[in-house]
Motif scaffolding. Structure first.
Motif, short mmCIF file in Angstrom:
data_model
loop_
_atom_site.label_atom_id
_atom_site.label_comp_id
_atom_site.label_asym_id
_atom_site.label_seq_id
_atom_site.Cartn_x
_atom_site.Cartn_y
_atom_site.Cartn_z
N TYR A 519 0.82 -1.21 0.00
CA TYR A 519 0.00 0.00 0.00
C TYR A 519 0.86 1.26 0.00
CZ TYR A 519 -2.97 -3.72 1.77
OH TYR A 519 -3.61 -4.92 1.92
N THR A 520 0.35 2.28 -0.66
CA THR A 520 0.91 3.62 -0.54
C THR A 520 -0.26 4.59 -0.39
OG1 THR A 520 0.99 3.84 -2.96
CG2 THR A 520 3.02 3.16 -1.86
N THR A 521 -0.01 5.75 0.19
CA THR A 521 -1.12 6.68 0.45
C THR A 521 -0.74 8.11 0.07
OG1 THR A 521 -0.50 7.39 2.69
CG2 THR A 521 -1.61 5.29 2.53
N THR A 522 -1.77 8.89 -0.19
CA THR A 522 -1.62 10.35 -0.29
C THR A 522 -2.77 10.94 0.51
OG1 THR A 522 -3.04 10.66 -2.21
CG2 THR A 522 -0.71 10.16 -2.65
N ASN A 523 -2.84 12.25 0.54
CA ASN A 523 -3.94 12.89 1.26
C ASN A 523 -5.28 12.62 0.58
OD1 ASN A 523 -4.76 14.42 3.44
ND2 ASN A 523 -4.84 16.30 2.21
N ASP A 524 -5.25 12.28 -0.70
CA ASP A 524 -6.50 12.16 -1.47
C ASP A 524 -6.85 10.73 -1.85
OD1 ASP A 524 -6.90 14.99 -1.66
OD2 ASP A 524 -5.16 15.00 -3.00
N ALA A 525 -5.95 9.81 -1.62
CA ALA A 525 -6.22 8.46 -2.13
C ALA A 525 -5.40 7.42 -1.38
CB ALA A 525 -5.89 8.40 -3.62
N PHE A 526 -5.87 6.19 -1.52
CA PHE A 526 -5.16 5.02 -0.98
C PHE A 526 -4.88 4.10 -2.16
CE2 PHE A 526 -4.82 0.89 1.07
CZ PHE A 526 -4.13 1.17 2.25
N TYR A 527 -3.63 3.65 -2.30
CA TYR A 527 -3.26 2.81 -3.45
C TYR A 527 -2.99 1.38 -3.00
CZ TYR A 527 -2.82 7.24 -5.85
OH TYR A 527 -3.08 8.47 -6.38
N ILE A 528 -3.61 0.47 -3.71
CA ILE A 528 -3.42 -0.96 -3.45
C ILE A 528 -2.61 -1.52 -4.61
CG2 ILE A 528 -4.60 -3.18 -3.25
CD1 ILE A 528 -7.08 -1.51 -2.27
N HIS A 529 -1.42 -2.03 -4.30
CA HIS A 529 -0.57 -2.63 -5.32
C HIS A 529 -0.61 -4.15 -5.13
CE1 HIS A 529 1.37 1.30 -6.20
NE2 HIS A 529 1.32 1.49 -4.89
N TYR A 530 -0.70 -4.85 -6.23
CA TYR A 530 -0.66 -6.31 -6.16
C TYR A 530 0.52 -6.77 -7.01
CZ TYR A 530 -2.52 -11.00 -5.58
OH TYR A 530 -2.68 -12.32 -5.24
N LEU A 531 1.43 -7.53 -6.37
CA LEU A 531 2.75 -7.76 -6.96
C LEU A 531 2.79 -8.86 -8.02
CD1 LEU A 531 4.90 -7.50 -3.67
CD2 LEU A 531 4.40 -5.69 -5.31
N VAL A 532 1.67 -9.55 -8.22
CA VAL A 532 1.62 -10.58 -9.27
C VAL A 532 0.30 -10.41 -10.03
CG1 VAL A 532 3.05 -12.27 -8.01
CG2 VAL A 532 0.57 -12.28 -7.70
N LYS A 533 0.18 -11.07 -11.16
CA LYS A 533 -1.04 -10.91 -11.96
C LYS A 533 -2.23 -11.43 -11.17
CE LYS A 533 -3.08 -11.79 -16.44
NZ LYS A 533 -2.88 -12.19 -17.82
N PRO A 534 -3.27 -10.60 -11.00
CA PRO A 534 -4.41 -11.04 -10.20
C PRO A 534 -5.29 -12.03 -10.96
CG PRO A 534 -4.63 -8.69 -10.79
CD PRO A 534 -3.40 -9.21 -11.48
N GLY A 535 -5.98 -12.86 -10.21
CA GLY A 535 -7.02 -13.71 -10.77
C GLY A 535 -8.29 -12.89 -10.94
N ASP A 536 -9.48 -13.55 -11.00
CA ASP A 536 -10.67 -12.76 -11.33
C ASP A 536 -11.25 -11.98 -10.16
OD1 ASP A 536 -11.72 -14.89 -10.04
OD2 ASP A 536 -12.81 -15.70 -11.77
N SER A 537 -10.73 -12.20 -8.95
CA SER A 537 -11.08 -11.27 -7.89
C SER A 537 -9.94 -11.18 -6.88
CB SER A 537 -12.40 -11.66 -7.22
OG SER A 537 -12.16 -12.57 -6.19
N LEU A 538 -9.88 -10.06 -6.21
CA LEU A 538 -8.84 -9.84 -5.21
C LEU A 538 -9.51 -9.52 -3.89
CD1 LEU A 538 -6.12 -7.46 -6.75
CD2 LEU A 538 -5.87 -9.86 -6.08
N THR A 539 -9.20 -10.30 -2.86
CA THR A 539 -9.71 -10.01 -1.52
C THR A 539 -8.58 -9.36 -0.73
OG1 THR A 539 -11.21 -11.87 -1.62
CG2 THR A 539 -10.68 -11.03 0.58
N VAL A 540 -8.78 -8.11 -0.40
CA VAL A 540 -7.72 -7.35 0.28
C VAL A 540 -7.69 -7.78 1.75
CG1 VAL A 540 -6.84 -5.04 0.80
CG2 VAL A 540 -8.09 -5.45 -1.34
N PRO A 541 -6.58 -8.32 2.23
CA PRO A 541 -6.56 -8.92 3.56
C PRO A 541 -6.52 -7.92 4.71
CG PRO A 541 -4.41 -9.13 2.55
CD PRO A 541 -5.30 -8.52 1.53
N ASP A 542 -6.10 -6.69 4.43
CA ASP A 542 -5.91 -5.71 5.50
C ASP A 542 -7.09 -4.74 5.55
OD1 ASP A 542 -3.01 -6.51 6.16
OD2 ASP A 542 -2.97 -6.15 4.00
N ALA A 543 -7.27 -4.12 6.72
CA ALA A 543 -8.41 -3.22 6.93
C ALA A 543 -8.11 -1.87 6.29
CB ALA A 543 -8.68 -3.07 8.42
#
Ligand SMILES: *[C@@H]1O[C@H](CO)[C@@H](O)[C@H](O)[C@H]1NC(C)=O
Ligand SMILES: *[C@@H]1O[C@H](CO)[C@@H](O)[C@H](O)[C@H]1NC(C)=O
Ligand SMILES: *[C@@H]1O[C@H](CO)[C@@H](O)[C@H](O)[C@H]1NC(C)=O
Ligand SMILES: *[C@@H]1O[C@H](CO)[C@@H](O)[C@H](O)[C@H]1NC(C)=O
Ligand SMILES: *[C@@H]1O[C@H](CO)[C@@H](O)[C@H](O)[C@H]1NC(C)=O
Ligand SMILES: *[C@@H]1O[C@H](CO)[C@@H](O)[C@H](O)[C@H]1NC(C)=O
Ligand SMILES: *[C@@H]1O[C@H](CO)[C@@H](O)[C@H](O)[C@H]1NC(C)=O
Ligand SMILES: *[C@@H]1O[C@H](CO)[C@@H](O)[C@H](O)[C@H]1NC(C)=O
Ligand SMILES: *[C@@H]1O[C@H](CO)[C@@H](O)[C@H](O)[C@H]1NC(C)=O
Length: 595
Positions: A519-543
């Protein structure tokens, strides 16, 4: 169907948040004056000092959203708040680190101390919390002692730059040998490896066979011709790579400097010897002309192996001069050596000052440490930079003064196999080569870091509050192996296309991300990076700070800006990733929650 569900969720949420409106439980967990500053812009005249405040939503159910207009300011009769901070999103259990711009009120001396209060207000000013702290009013000037210069911090431009290119180039680039596989070690350490017949690189044996017993290390100087060097190509490559700064070796442990200096300091340099050129000046001039946005740094080795004047400081561990032919054990000249009274006062400190004042370095990247006069160096340089309205930085390898460490602004783990989040900014360094900074001709192309690894390494490091200083080893003729160029440029394409999620972002205080999430953040947004090619859905494990109704979009790749379907399943954010989105990017997939 989806539309109806998200509308209902968002109505439920609005009701819930309205009924608990007054119970958001915020706490200011720390407030601290910093020696960093920002240009005023239109808000004031001159510059404003930055104060760091950490806020935590210690409640369990009520979120802070942009509707709360959360604002943080500093109150004190000695300080004006010029630029308050705003926080648009803070979920229960989450914290945020914000910067507030302040100036001293009239008559308050720069660097004086006393109390100030950080105040956070929200719910349209109906709720507030405060924390009183011991403040430093304004920017201190530095004194030549470790305690004073140890108070310095990495400036914001450096923390935001995230990615730099390290360049190891010197006389060791002539033999360019470090062995391979498990026996590989730093090619720039050739001379040190060569004197030890037991060294796993077998440099002693290699040298004997290839060059013979009569050829000594300094004979390589004549072949450091840089005959095909075009400094413009280097700075253009650094820009294409997506990097924001670069740090060439100005003098490695072999003691051969690539910059100019008075003859009474040393003649062991590229001006007095082959190639008779001021390589650092040429490189910096090319950067100023063609890529002026790049910050220019200087690697500098504090000790020198085999310099006769360093022997008394070497402690038997770091080379003891004068050098000897390893096969005959006869003393040989240390080319360009000039008799001096003292290594520290007559060589080390003058050379550091030259890099600071004549070459205007932004980053003093010291190496090895050991005995130094770095308090003297840093105090004068930091004060000078402030007068020039510049913020400069130096690392944690600038040595010690009478046994007291000069801490530097940032730690520099080297080829570290694991790293972790640190609230204190840091910088990882490593080569594109599996285990060498200097060019090693034995490394097969397939062993260099590829674009995918460069991107995932960078994203991993910045999610932990670090920068990546990635090294290339040019050849003695000044060319850069095409495999390094190809991989840097491919990674650079990705980095530039995903720049908003990389540069000037901050780490998320709750953690860098589990599994393949970062994850990376700015004042306006939260970015979720996934380090490998995702399948058809991604369940984000963190709150993560996602609220039903938030728009989640793709960042970078050919579907940049496209909205992805998002929903909460229990506490977890779930993203639907159709094939046209997972095949629309490479290396790392990035999604943005906009506040
Ligand atoms: C915020 O405070 C909560 C409750 O005190 C604590 O559990 C949590 O670790 C804090 N969060 C951070 C990021 O420090
Ligand atoms: C804030 O307080 C004022 C009165 O003190 C009240 O009229 C207003 O509705 C409150 N605003 C919020 C957002 O609670
Ligand atoms: C500020 O410093 C004084 C003197 O060192 C100390 O007594 C006091 O507790 C400090 N106050 C805070 C809020 O840290
Ligand atoms: C390392 O060098 C040793 C000789 O010292 C050799 O036997 C071994 O095969 C080498 N290992 C690799 C992985 O190249
Ligand atoms: C220098 O270069 C010449 C020409 O390529 C080569 O024959 C010689 O071995 C080199 N010597 C050293 C010390 O690098
Ligand atoms: C070296 O020469 C410079 C002038 O080029 C002079 O200012 C400096 O004092 C000299 N240093 C020593 C140690 O003699
Ligand atoms: C080389 O010569 C020095 C000085 O005489 C001596 O101390 C050292 O042991 C010798 N080294 C070897 C490897 O013979
Ligand atoms: C890049 O390098 C990594 C690590 O060696 C490897 O797992 C991956 O397959 C490589 N990717 C490509 C496209 O070659
Ligand atoms: C992914 O990388 C490959 C190989 O460099 C390239 O051909 C392709 O266009 C890239 N795909 C995207 C979506 O960027």
């Amino acid at each position: 169907m989806k539309f109806v569900r998200s509308v209902i969720l968002s109505i439920l949420f609005t009701l819930a948040s309205a009924s608990f409106k007054d119970s958001a439980q915020l706490k200011i967990t720390s407030a601290k004056s910093s020696p960093r500053w920002a240009e005023c812009g239109k808000s004031c005249v001159g510059r404003m000092q930055l104060v760091d405040v950490t806020l935590n939503n210690t409640g369990t159910s009520v979120w802070i959203t942009s509707d709360d207009s959360l604002q943080v300011r500093i109150e004190s009769d000695k300080l004006h708040t010029i630029q308050p901070a705003t926080v648009k999103r803070l979920r229960p259990g989450d914290s945020a680190i914000v910067e507030i711009g302040v100036q001293n009120t009239a008559g308050v001396a720069q660097g004086s101390t006393g109390p100030a209060t950080a105040v956070a207000q929200w719910s349209n000013n109906n709720a507030s919390v405060a924390l009183t702290f011991n403040a430093t009013y304004g920017l201190p000037s530095y004194s030549p002692n470790p305690e004073s210069v140890n108070a310095h911090e990495s400036p914001d431009w450096f923390k935001g730059a995230k990615y730099g290119i390290f360049i190891h180039w010197g006389v060791y680039s002539v033999p360019a040998y470090g062995n391979t596989g498990k026996n590989e070690s730093y090619a720039e350490w050739y001379w040190d490896h060569q004197i030890n017949p037991e060294d796993p690189t077998m440099t002693y044996q290699y040298h004997l066979e290839k060059y013979g017993a009569d050829v000594v290390y300094d004979d390589f100087i004549a072949n450091f011709t840089v005959s095909n060097w075009d400094p413009k190509e280097w700075v253009d490559l650094i820009n294409d790579a997506g990097a924001r700064y670069f740090v060439p070796t100005t003098k490695h442990h072999e003691g051969f400097a690539l910059f100019d200096m008075p003859s009474n300091v040393s003649e062991r340099n590229s001006i007095k010897q082959v190639p008779h050129r001021d390589l650092i000046k040429e490189l910096f001039d090319a950067a100023k002309k063609y890529q002026p946005q790049l910050h220019r740094g200087t690697y500098f080795s504090l000790p020198e192996w085999f310099n006769p004047a360093y022997s008394k400081y070497a402690n038997g561990q770091f080379g003891v001069g004068p050098p000897r032919n390893p096969y005959t054990n006869k003393t040989v000249p240390y080319t360009g050596f000039v008799e001096v009274d003292d290594f520290l006062t007559d060589i080390q400190l003058p050379q550091m000052n030259i890099l600071a004042y004549d070459y205007d370095t932004d980053i003093m990247w010291c190496d090895i440490g050991g005995p130094s006069l770095s308090d003297d160096f840093a105090a004068s340089w930091l004060n000078h930079a402030l007068q020039q309205n510049r913020q400069v930085t130096f690392n944690d390898r600038c040595g010690s003064v009478n046994g007291v460490a000069i801490n530097g602004d940032y730690a520099t783990p080297e080829y570290a196999s694991t790293t972790s989040l640190s609230p204190q900014h840091w910088e990882a360094c490593r080569g594109m080569d599996p285990f060498s900074f200097g060019y090693n001709y034995m490394t097969p192309d397939s062993d260099y870091l590829n674009a995918s690894s460069i991107v995932t390494t960078l994203v991993d490091i910045i999610s932990k509050n670090g920068n990546l200083l990635l090294d290339i080893g040019p050849k003695a003729d000044g060319t850069i192996a095409s495999i390094m160029q190809t991989n840097l440029r491919a990674a650079g394409e990705w980095i530039r296309a995903h720049g908003e999620s990389i540069f000037d972002t901050k780490y998320w205080p709750n953690g860098p991300g589990s599994g393949n999430f970062r994850y990376t953040t700015t004042n306006d947004a939260f970015y979720i990076h996934y380090l490998v090619k995702p399948g058809d859905s991604l369940t984000v494990p963190d709150a993560v700070p996602y609220l039903p109704g938030d728009k989640v979009t793709v960042v970078g790749g050919s579907e940049n800006g496209v909205v992805v379907d998002s929903r909460l399943v229990g506490q977890n954010l779930v993203l639907s990733i159709p094939e046209d989105i997972s095949s629309a990017d490479n290396y790392t997939w990035t999604f943005k929650i906009s506040y």
